[in-house]
Design a protein around this motif. Sequence first.
Motif, PDB file in Angstrom:
ATOM      1  N   ALA A  59      86.941  36.778  78.654  1.00  9.78           N
ATOM      2  CA  ALA A  59      87.428  35.725  79.551  1.00  9.78           C
ATOM      3  C   ALA A  59      86.483  35.547  80.726  1.00  9.78           C
ATOM      4  O   ALA A  59      86.141  36.510  81.421  1.00  9.78           O
ATOM      5  CB  ALA A  59      88.828  36.059  80.055  1.00  9.78           C
ATOM      6  N   TYR A  60      86.077  34.297  80.930  1.00 12.09           N
ATOM      7  CA  TYR A  60      85.271  33.909  82.078  1.00 12.09           C
ATOM      8  C   TYR A  60      86.053  32.900  82.916  1.00 12.09           C
ATOM      9  O   TYR A  60      86.704  32.004  82.371  1.00 12.09           O
ATOM     10  CB  TYR A  60      83.960  33.238  81.648  1.00 12.09           C
ATOM     11  CG  TYR A  60      82.953  34.148  81.000  1.00 12.09           C
ATOM     12  CD1 TYR A  60      81.979  34.787  81.758  1.00 12.09           C
ATOM     13  CD2 TYR A  60      82.966  34.363  79.622  1.00 12.09           C
ATOM     14  CE1 TYR A  60      81.030  35.617  81.171  1.00 12.09           C
ATOM     15  CE2 TYR A  60      82.032  35.186  79.020  1.00 12.09           C
ATOM     16  CZ  TYR A  60      81.065  35.810  79.795  1.00 12.09           C
ATOM     17  OH  TYR A  60      80.144  36.635  79.200  1.00 12.09           O
ATOM     18  N   ALA A  61      85.961  33.048  84.228  1.00 10.44           N
ATOM     19  CA  ALA A  61      86.492  32.053  85.158  1.00 10.44           C
ATOM     20  C   ALA A  61      85.326  31.218  85.668  1.00 10.44           C
ATOM     21  O   ALA A  61      84.340  31.765  86.171  1.00 10.44           O
ATOM     22  CB  ALA A  61      87.192  32.730  86.328  1.00 10.44           C
ATOM     23  N   GLY A  81      88.319  42.090  86.408  1.00  7.71           N
ATOM     24  CA  GLY A  81      87.867  42.344  85.046  1.00  7.71           C
ATOM     25  C   GLY A  81      87.423  41.118  84.291  1.00  7.71           C
ATOM     26  O   GLY A  81      87.096  41.212  83.099  1.00  7.71           O
ATOM     27  N   LEU A  82      87.409  39.960  84.952  1.00  8.91           N
ATOM     28  CA  LEU A  82      86.973  38.732  84.312  1.00  8.91           C
ATOM     29  C   LEU A  82      85.474  38.524  84.538  1.00  8.91           C
ATOM     30  O   LEU A  82      84.896  39.034  85.495  1.00  8.91           O
ATOM     31  CB  LEU A  82      87.723  37.525  84.877  1.00  8.91           C
ATOM     32  CG  LEU A  82      89.253  37.571  84.839  1.00  8.91           C
ATOM     33  CD1 LEU A  82      89.821  36.333  85.511  1.00  8.91           C
ATOM     34  CD2 LEU A  82      89.767  37.692  83.414  1.00  8.91           C
ATOM     35  N   GLY A  83      84.847  37.767  83.644  1.00 10.71           N
ATOM     36  CA  GLY A  83      83.487  37.329  83.872  1.00 10.71           C
ATOM     37  C   GLY A  83      83.482  36.061  84.717  1.00 10.71           C
ATOM     38  O   GLY A  83      84.494  35.384  84.858  1.00 10.71           O
ATOM     39  N   ALA A 101      88.106  32.732  76.361  1.00  8.36           N
ATOM     40  CA  ALA A 101      88.341  31.805  77.472  1.00  8.36           C
ATOM     41  C   ALA A 101      87.109  31.628  78.344  1.00  8.36           C
ATOM     42  O   ALA A 101      86.422  32.600  78.673  1.00  8.36           O
ATOM     43  CB  ALA A 101      89.503  32.304  78.332  1.00  8.36           C
ATOM     44  N   LEU A 102      86.854  30.373  78.699  1.00  7.37           N
ATOM     45  CA  LEU A 102      85.887  30.037  79.740  1.00  7.37           C
ATOM     46  C   LEU A 102      86.486  28.830  80.457  1.00  7.37           C
ATOM     47  O   LEU A 102      86.309  27.696  80.041  1.00  7.37           O
ATOM     48  CB  LEU A 102      84.513  29.714  79.131  1.00  7.37           C
ATOM     49  CG  LEU A 102      83.298  29.833  80.050  1.00  7.37           C
ATOM     50  CD1 LEU A 102      82.003  29.865  79.247  1.00  7.37           C
ATOM     51  CD2 LEU A 102      83.243  28.723  81.090  1.00  7.37           C
TER      52      LEU A 102
END
Length: 405
Positions: free
Chosen positions: A36-38, A74-76, A271-272
């Motif tokens: 997962a990336y935000a 913990g997200l990218g 997810a991005l």
Amino acid sequence: MTALTLLDELGGRRTAQLAEEPAFAKPARPLGTRVAYAAAHVVPSAFADNTPGRPAEIDWDATLAFRHHVWSWGLGVADAMDTAQRNMGLDAAATRELVTRSAAEAASVGGALVVGVNTDHLEAERVSLDEVVAAYVQQLHHAEDAGAGVVLMASRHLARAASSGADYVRVYREVLAAAGAPVVLHWLGTAFDPALAGYFGSDDPALAADTLLEIIDAAPDKVTGVKMSLLDADAEIAVRRRLPASARMFTGDDFHYVGLIEGDEQGHSDALLGAFAAVAPNASAAIQALDAGDVAGYRAILGPTEALSRQVFAAPTYFYKTGVAFLAWLNGHQPAFQMVGGLHAARSLPHLSRIVELANAAGALELPELAAARWHAMLAVNGIDAASGPDASAPASHLGTAVFA
């Protein structure tokens, strides 16, 4: 408990009870079941000339602190993407500096980072296919030299120059040949950028998908995944089921991500998402629940955020960046509700009020009392008598070093 003052579309007022601070915990180990990336936004200097057409003047301390906030959960981070206002206020010089600075910060903490590579530094609107390739490669090499992973963004220049799907195949083949490591491809729909109509050679998603898959099949070692941002869950699932095992589907669907990330018997999307920048703690806690095998817990945590995201990304969707920055301000991650290019003026007070209401219901107000104080102060500045609440400042000991009073 504090009462939130909310507005309807005609300026009528009502109140809602402010929810308690969410009890999410940061992960003790890397997230495992989903990647997962935000997609992060940028914070301007509050005193700068952040008006339409002016070069971006970035508050680097606040901008980079927000990336550390995302990594801490913990997200990218997906940086220098459309959420960072590419083509909507973030100029080429600021983009280059953002890539360099974010890559250095990611390396300092071991944070996952990908950055957008585009052709938007070109001054001319219409260029040849060869010039599109050269522009892509120039930004590609800058990102790789900085140490960042790459998202090959959809290019307005390519959309104008290409006359068929074959032109897209040719351009991507040449750009991918220049890549030193696998990249993520990006399919951005017209809701986000009307200038990208007909991308991958067709307005028909099924035909465009054929071109996309042809590009991947020709260079499977150079494509690690695809970010689809069409706001069409069925189209995303159809492409996901056709991807080779070497490529992930990263959902960019800010309307339907809960079900897409959960997946089905044939797979799931990673997810991005720009939405995850607004709800990073919720997203992290939900994936932690999936890691523990608690699907019901995942749905309970992430499900309520989807209504919030639909409001943030409501038509005209390309103004969603305003909602992302607004929530960052409410949650103490920037000192002022301002955006480069004056984009903080792109949404109405009733629209923002609905964001406040849904964020409160979804547990997406990280410091509820601060958020309420800031919102009520904003109403007061706009001549609206808000419900009484705490002072707009908060004790530094409560806010922490990454939060702005």
